[in-house]
Design a protein around this motif. Structure first.
Motif, PDB file in Angstrom:
ATOM      1  N   UNK A  40      14.379  14.711   1.917  1.00  0.00           N
ATOM      2  CA  UNK A  40      14.882  15.440   3.073  1.00  0.00           C
ATOM      3  C   UNK A  40      13.912  16.534   3.514  1.00  0.00           C
ATOM      4  N   UNK A  41      13.943  16.844   4.809  1.00  0.00           N
ATOM      5  CA  UNK A  41      13.102  17.913   5.346  1.00  0.00           C
ATOM      6  C   UNK A  41      13.522  19.263   4.766  1.00  0.00           C
ATOM      7  N   UNK A  42      12.556  20.060   4.369  1.00  0.00           N
ATOM      8  CA  UNK A  42      12.837  21.382   3.823  1.00  0.00           C
ATOM      9  C   UNK A  42      11.844  22.385   4.400  1.00  0.00           C
ATOM     10  N   UNK A  43      12.247  23.651   4.377  1.00  0.00           N
ATOM     11  CA  UNK A  43      11.412  24.720   4.922  1.00  0.00           C
ATOM     12  C   UNK A  43      11.248  25.819   3.881  1.00  0.00           C
ATOM     13  N   UNK A  44      10.005  26.215   3.658  1.00  0.00           N
ATOM     14  CA  UNK A  44       9.723  27.274   2.700  1.00  0.00           C
ATOM     15  C   UNK A  44       9.643  28.624   3.405  1.00  0.00           C
ATOM     16  N   UNK A  45      10.288  29.628   2.834  1.00  0.00           N
ATOM     17  CA  UNK A  45      10.202  31.014   3.298  1.00  0.00           C
ATOM     18  C   UNK A  45       9.481  31.787   2.203  1.00  0.00           C
ATOM     19  N   UNK A  46       8.202  32.068   2.425  1.00  0.00           N
ATOM     20  CA  UNK A  46       7.402  32.696   1.377  1.00  0.00           C
ATOM     21  C   UNK A  46       7.819  34.133   1.123  1.00  0.00           C
ATOM     22  N   UNK A  63       1.130  23.599  -0.677  1.00  0.00           N
ATOM     23  CA  UNK A  63       1.780  23.369  -1.962  1.00  0.00           C
ATOM     24  C   UNK A  63       2.444  24.651  -2.458  1.00  0.00           C
ATOM     25  N   UNK A  64       3.699  24.524  -2.884  1.00  0.00           N
ATOM     26  CA  UNK A  64       4.384  25.652  -3.496  1.00  0.00           C
ATOM     27  C   UNK A  64       4.958  25.202  -4.831  1.00  0.00           C
ATOM     28  N   UNK A  65       5.122  26.161  -5.720  1.00  0.00           N
ATOM     29  CA  UNK A  65       5.729  25.902  -7.020  1.00  0.00           C
ATOM     30  C   UNK A  65       7.134  26.479  -7.018  1.00  0.00           C
ATOM     31  N   UNK A  66       8.069  25.780  -7.671  1.00  0.00           N
ATOM     32  CA  UNK A  66       9.460  26.198  -7.710  1.00  0.00           C
ATOM     33  C   UNK A  66       9.872  26.585  -9.124  1.00  0.00           C
ATOM     34  N   UNK A  67      10.653  27.644  -9.203  1.00  0.00           N
ATOM     35  CA  UNK A  67      11.174  28.095 -10.503  1.00  0.00           C
ATOM     36  C   UNK A  67      12.601  28.582 -10.289  1.00  0.00           C
ATOM     37  N   UNK A  68      13.545  27.654 -10.386  1.00  0.00           N
ATOM     38  CA  UNK A  68      14.955  27.950 -10.145  1.00  0.00           C
ATOM     39  C   UNK A  68      15.783  27.264 -11.227  1.00  0.00           C
ATOM     40  N   UNK A  69      16.617  28.022 -11.954  1.00  0.00           N
ATOM     41  CA  UNK A  69      17.387  27.434 -13.052  1.00  0.00           C
ATOM     42  C   UNK A  69      18.372  26.364 -12.623  1.00  0.00           C
ATOM     43  N   UNK A  70      18.706  26.286 -11.344  1.00  0.00           N
ATOM     44  CA  UNK A  70      19.632  25.243 -10.897  1.00  0.00           C
ATOM     45  C   UNK A  70      18.949  23.881 -10.784  1.00  0.00           C
ATOM     46  N   UNK A  75      12.563  30.965  -6.326  1.00  0.00           N
ATOM     47  CA  UNK A  75      11.401  31.033  -7.201  1.00  0.00           C
ATOM     48  C   UNK A  75      10.168  30.381  -6.621  1.00  0.00           C
ATOM     49  N   UNK A  76       9.994  30.473  -5.295  1.00  0.00           N
ATOM     50  CA  UNK A  76       8.840  29.845  -4.645  1.00  0.00           C
ATOM     51  C   UNK A  76       7.577  30.678  -4.848  1.00  0.00           C
ATOM     52  N   UNK A  77       6.530  30.014  -5.300  1.00  0.00           N
ATOM     53  CA  UNK A  77       5.201  30.609  -5.376  1.00  0.00           C
ATOM     54  C   UNK A  77       4.255  29.760  -4.542  1.00  0.00           C
ATOM     55  N   UNK A  78       3.497  30.393  -3.663  1.00  0.00           N
ATOM     56  CA  UNK A  78       2.529  29.674  -2.845  1.00  0.00           C
ATOM     57  C   UNK A  78       1.273  29.397  -3.668  1.00  0.00           C
ATOM     58  N   UNK A  79       1.028  28.137  -3.975  1.00  0.00           N
ATOM     59  CA  UNK A  79      -0.134  27.775  -4.779  1.00  0.00           C
ATOM     60  C   UNK A  79      -1.403  27.735  -3.932  1.00  0.00           C
ATOM     61  N   UNK A  80      -1.364  26.970  -2.852  1.00  0.00           N
ATOM     62  CA  UNK A  80      -2.556  26.841  -2.032  1.00  0.00           C
ATOM     63  C   UNK A  80      -2.383  25.738  -1.017  1.00  0.00           C
ATOM     64  N   UNK A  81      -3.478  25.322  -0.417  1.00  0.00           N
ATOM     65  CA  UNK A  81      -3.423  24.289   0.612  1.00  0.00           C
ATOM     66  C   UNK A  81      -4.650  23.395   0.518  1.00  0.00           C
TER      67      UNK A  81
END
Length: 233
Positions: A36-42, A150-157, A56-62
């Motif tokens: 599904x389409x998703x949107x990141x809010x840094x 690219x972003x990294x996710x860190x969410x306990x859910x 838990x979004x971290x912006x890794x790079x592009x």
């Protein structure tokens, strides 16, 4: 920047140690997020879509599909080290400094010499992101398809898979294809990343969890992984 055709030996060793566990984690995340389409809010460090929000979004790079280069977010002039979604990258950068891994400390990386530059960047992101713990990497196209972020996710859910003897054969065989230089390092790394004790002989590495589930990896005379056998309690 030189036109690199392969990762550095230090990154290959690092990748081999983490690859099986990183692949397992990434597969679980991909299955959870779907397509599904998703949107990141840094600024909020969130990823929204499909009626849910994960954090838990971290912006890794592009990665630029035009120049075939990777740009770490800390080297992007639109960000800085103090940005809330960039600051966690210090852990990756410092690890790279301590262990002499240029891919983790060089702001711009040239992947044009790789057989598949985009995949090389994705492999870098997934492997490096493992140092942030959490759940794995999400990516999307940017700049009208000319790049990928690219972003990294860190969410306990989100799922956090552990030692899986049923999936171990596939995970380890895939991992040694990605980083084929040292198969034993890859198998040891999977046990260690899962905190599972193991024993090593001349041609096997075997270990198991407290519940009795075990796996055994067999190697040929050249140290190449031949097969992985699961033993369920």
């Amino acid at each position: 920047m030189s036109r690199e055709t392969a990762y550095s030996p230090a990154f290959k060793a690092f990748g081999a140690e983490h690859s099986a566990a990183a692949i397992q984690r990434q597969e679980a995340l991909d299955a959870s997020l779907g397509t599904e389409h998703r949107t990141a809010d840094l600024q909020a460090r969130t990823l929204r879509g499909n009626g849910s929000t994960v954090g838990g979004v971290t912006s890794l790079g592009s990665f630029s599909h035009v120049t075939q280069t990777w740009l770490w977010s800390w080297a992007n002039p639109n960000f800085d080290w103090d940005h809330v979604a960039v600051a966690p990258l210090r852990r990756i950068h410092e690890y790279g400094e301590r262990n002499g891994i240029p891919e983790l400390t060089t702001g711009h990386l040239e992947f044009g010499g790789f057989p598949d530059p985009h995949q090389a960047a994705t492999t870098l992101a997934i492997a490096a992101g493992y140092l942030l713990d959490g759940n794995g990497v999400w990516s999307c196209t940017i700049n009208d398809g000319k790049g990928s972020a690219y972003v990294h996710l860190d969410d306990p859910q989100l799922p956090s898979p552990g030692f899986d003897p049923l999936a171990a054969s596939r995970l380890l065989m895939t991992a040694v294809e990605v980083f084929p230089e040292d198969h034993r390092r890859t198998v040891r790394g999977y046990f260690e990343r899962c905190a599972v004790p193991y024993e090593e002989t001349a041609d096997t590495i075997a270990g198991g969890a407290p519940d009795g589930d075990r796996i055994q990896a067999n190697f040929d005379e050249r140290g190449r992984l031949e097969k992985v056998t699961s033993h369920l309690a």
